[in-house]
Design a protein around this motif. Structure first.
Motif: not given
Length: 729
Positions: A141-145, A501-509
């Motif tokens: 998960g890429a958090q763009l500024s 980075y943002y833990p989208m994958a960890a939240m998703l799967l």
């Protein structure tokens, strides 16, 4: 829900949003986020609701149609817009009493050409100056500024491939918006990202375009395109998970069965047999018997000719390392020590100078088994360093049978536990015009539908792959790799310097697949504080290699091998399959990642410490804490209120009703203060090796609620694994 026609605009609204569309062309005029009472999306009379790209000729856009025949169905909350022409399109917009609305298009192609892309929605314009950050699904998960937008940058890439999910989100001073696909029966690839609009100063477009192949005279039904208004990242990630039924995917415990705890406790250790030059028969004495904490042994380059050679034949191995039977004996030894074996393979790409492609059967021409990436017959051909090869067509029976043969050899003859297959989760899905896959799929969907079929067919092989794609989490068990590596290697110049980075994958799967860094890249080993912090913050497992690049050779005395083992076995294993539920910025460069039973605090400030619950994290330090206090694992300069000796101390404290264990795999000798159970009137402190061998009791100062002793890393020349504090009998 409400619908009105007012001032040339069709307006759909509810408690959360108002969406206005141009009554003449159907383009989005604005989307109002009612939580901020501002327009998160702006448009104008020329805005397009959709656009179609042809393989020849100019694109066809919705604003070129002058009659759209809107029909509002109040009972079902749907607005239907019909466009009739060379490309006839019917768009249905479904609203409800939630923050989401859905768009779906039926496209009939009568243009005389093929439609290669269909953008839905088109012209989602956001004001660049107001963007706080945005989230794109580059693993994890890429958090763009905001700088990405104020610089006027553009970045668009493909799902599945560079993007691991079909999802885009923006946080703005004007509100919040998320766009994602709710998948249908087939996975429709898409192009996702943000485009700076050179002709519309101050605006970027949220790009969402389906990659299609709609032949002339054919009709295509799009998946549902979901727009969420006013919701934060964790909520929309949860919505994406639910709408795409990822929550119903098989869990890790279901897929791994009784072996699940062993996987959860296993760091990944890369064993490149060609680099280390260790024969199978010598692995026991050279490596396995010297490894203090067992883990997942990742064999690489064991096939004839080494890495990127001899594909798809990995078994039998290269004779210089031993026979298949020798390999099997090494695997048995690893199992006897409590470890797992996951070898590297790549069945998606076969090297063109390998013996298999040089001796294909007479009834199996090369063009029948490879990816044909365009309508003119161009083969899918890729080069990696000095090695080149063809991308394979996974629908072809010859290819399928060859993979099955190798799986059986690895699983049955060698006895491995799982199989890593490179590139399935990293390659941007190409078009595939090979007839093998076109009975049920079109060229835009054939390649990845083949990959999904392969995963279903081989689900008992415990498949792992490079990087990962969300839908592979149903039948696979592991994703290895992140976009962070591509940042380091300079592959993401448009985004790297503006990405956190943002833990989208960890939240998703994370409850469906194990997450590790790249399986081959030394840049990603957990061999320093920064990588340990990153992995814990993002919910990733730990990894290292038996090759120590600092000495260019085998180093079983590398303390970071012990560190990844201790942190994985005694901390991460306890929540290895738990979803991250929140990721909060606490200020001062400190973040908090929340799991159901653990919380991770990460200090991203490389010059200042951070104090939490009587412990001080070092500059750049991190701590993972069990919510019940049973485990504390992190990097400290002060522990339990007492300063430690100079330098960083990597500590894991494990508490139970009968004992406390304290590990320090990396750090200098120190005096340490540990809180004890008040009911323990007397205690003993005993040093142990990693194998559980007692190294003797040590002197300790004991008070009513604490124990203080000198933690030395060696006793009489023997390495200490941990100290045990237990009530004296």
């Amino acid at each position: 829900m409400s619908y009105i026609l007012e001032n040339g605009l069709m307006k759909i609204g509810n408690t959360y949003y108002e969406v206005a569309l141009d009554a003449t062309h159907g383009g989005i005029a604005y989307i109002l986020d009612k939580s901020s009472n501002k327009n998160i999306v702006e448009g104008d009379a020329s805005s397009n609701l959709w656009s179609a790209t042809l393989d020849k000729g100019d694109p066809i856009v919705s604003s070129s149609y002058s009659e759209i025949k809107p029909v509002w169905d109040a009972a079902n909350g749907t607005l239907t817009l019909s466009y009739t022409g060379a490309v006839s399109v019917q768009v249905t917009i479904t609203s409800s009493d939630t923050p989401a609305l859905k768009l779906q298009a039926t496209v009939m192609n009568k243009s005389g050409a093929n439609i290669s892309n269909f953008e839905l929605p088109d012209s989602l314009k956001i004001a660049e100056a107001d963007v706080d950050n945005a989230l794109i699904p580059m693993m994890p998960g890429a958090q763009l500024s905001s700088k990405f937008f104020t610089d006027g940058r553009t970045y668009v890439n493909e799902y599945p491939g560079v993007m691991f999910a079909d999802y885009l989100a923006v946080n703005s001073k004007r509100g919040r918006i998320t766009v994602y696909t709710q998948k249908g029966a087939l996975l429709q690839p898409s192009l996702l990202g943000f485009e700076h609009l050179k002709d519309d100063a101050g605006f970027s477009k949220m790009t969402h375009s389906y990659r299609t192949w709609i032949e002339d005279t054919k009709t295509w039904l799009s998946p549902y395109l979901v727009i969420n208004i006013g919701q934060d990242y964790p909520t929309t990630i949860h919505n994406y998970r639910s709408d795409n039924q990822i929550d119903k995917f098989k869990s890790l415990t279901e897929k791994l069965g009784e072996a699940a705890p062993t996987y959860f406790a296993s760091p990944m250790y890369k064993l490149d047999i060609a680099v280390l030059k260790v024969k199978f028969a010598d692995i026991s004495d050279a490596i396995i018997n010297k490894l203090n904490i067992p883990g997942m042994i990742h064999f690489v380059a064991f096939q004839t000719g080494g890495h990127d050679h001899n594909y798809p034949d990995f078994i039998p191995p290269d004779k210089k390392w031993g026979t298949t039977a020798d390999f099997a004996e090494a695997v048995k030894l690893i199992h006897s020590r409590g470890g797992l074996v996951v070898p590297y393979t790549n069945f998606s790409w076969w090297n063109n100078h390998g013996p298999m492609l040089a001796k294909l059967p007479a009834d199996t021409p090369l063009t029948s088994i490879i990816n044909i990436k365009d309508s003119h017959g161009l083969p899918g051909f890729e080069s990696f360093g000095p090695n080149s090869g063809f991308v394979m067509n996974i629908h072809n029976k010859f290819v399928q049978d060859k993979i099955t043969e190798q799986h059986k050899a690895l699983l049955n003859d060698v006895g491995v536990d799982a199989i890593f297959e490179d590139q399935w989760g990293a390659r941007s899905a190409p078009y595939d015009f090979n007839p093998s896959g076109l009975d049920t799929d079109d060229p835009s969907t054939s390649y990845f539908e083949g990959v999904l079929g392969h995963y279903r067919d081989q689900s008992n092989s415990n498949l792992m792959t490079e990087v990962g794609v969300d839908v592979l989490a149903n039948d696979g068990v592991g994703f290895m790799g992140t976009n962070y590596l591509w940042d380091m290697l300079g592959y993401r110049s448009a985004t790297a310097d503006v990405t956190t980075y943002y833990p989208m994958a960890a939240m998703l799967l994370r409850d469906k697949v194990l997450l590790y860094q790249h399986d081959l890249a030394a840049e990603m080993w957990t061999k320093n504080k920064d990588m340990l912090r990153w992995n814990l913050a993002q919910g990733y497992g730990l990894s290292n290699a038996f090759l120590d690049s600092s000495i260019s050779g085998l180093n079983m005395d590398n303390p970071w091998l012990n560190l990844v083992g201790v942190f994985q076995k005694y901390a991460l294993s306890n929540y290895a399959d738990q979803l991250a539920t929140a990721y909060d910025d606490l200020g001062n460069n400190v973040t908090r990642t929340t799991f159901s039973t653990y919380t991770v605090y990460s200090n991203w400030d490389l010059t200042h410490t951070y104090t939490l619950n009587g412990n001080t994290l070092s500059a750049g330090g991190v701590v993972a804490q069990a919510n019940d206090g049973s485990v504390t694992a992190g990097v400290f300069t002060v522990f339990n209120g007492s300063p430690l000796s100079d330098g960083d101390h990597y500590l894991v404290e494990v508490r139970s009703p009968t004992e406390i264990k304290v590990f320090q795999p990396v750090g200098a000798d120190m005096n340490i203060h540990i809180h004890k159970d008040a009911s323990w009137s007397k205690v003993t402190v005993t040093a142990y090796g990693y194998d559980g061998t007692s190294l003797g009791a040590v002197t300790a100062d004991v008070t009513d609620d604490s124990v203080k002793f000198n933690y030395t890393n060696t006793i009489n020349g023997r390495l200490v694994g941990y100290y045990q504090i237990a009530p004296a009998t």
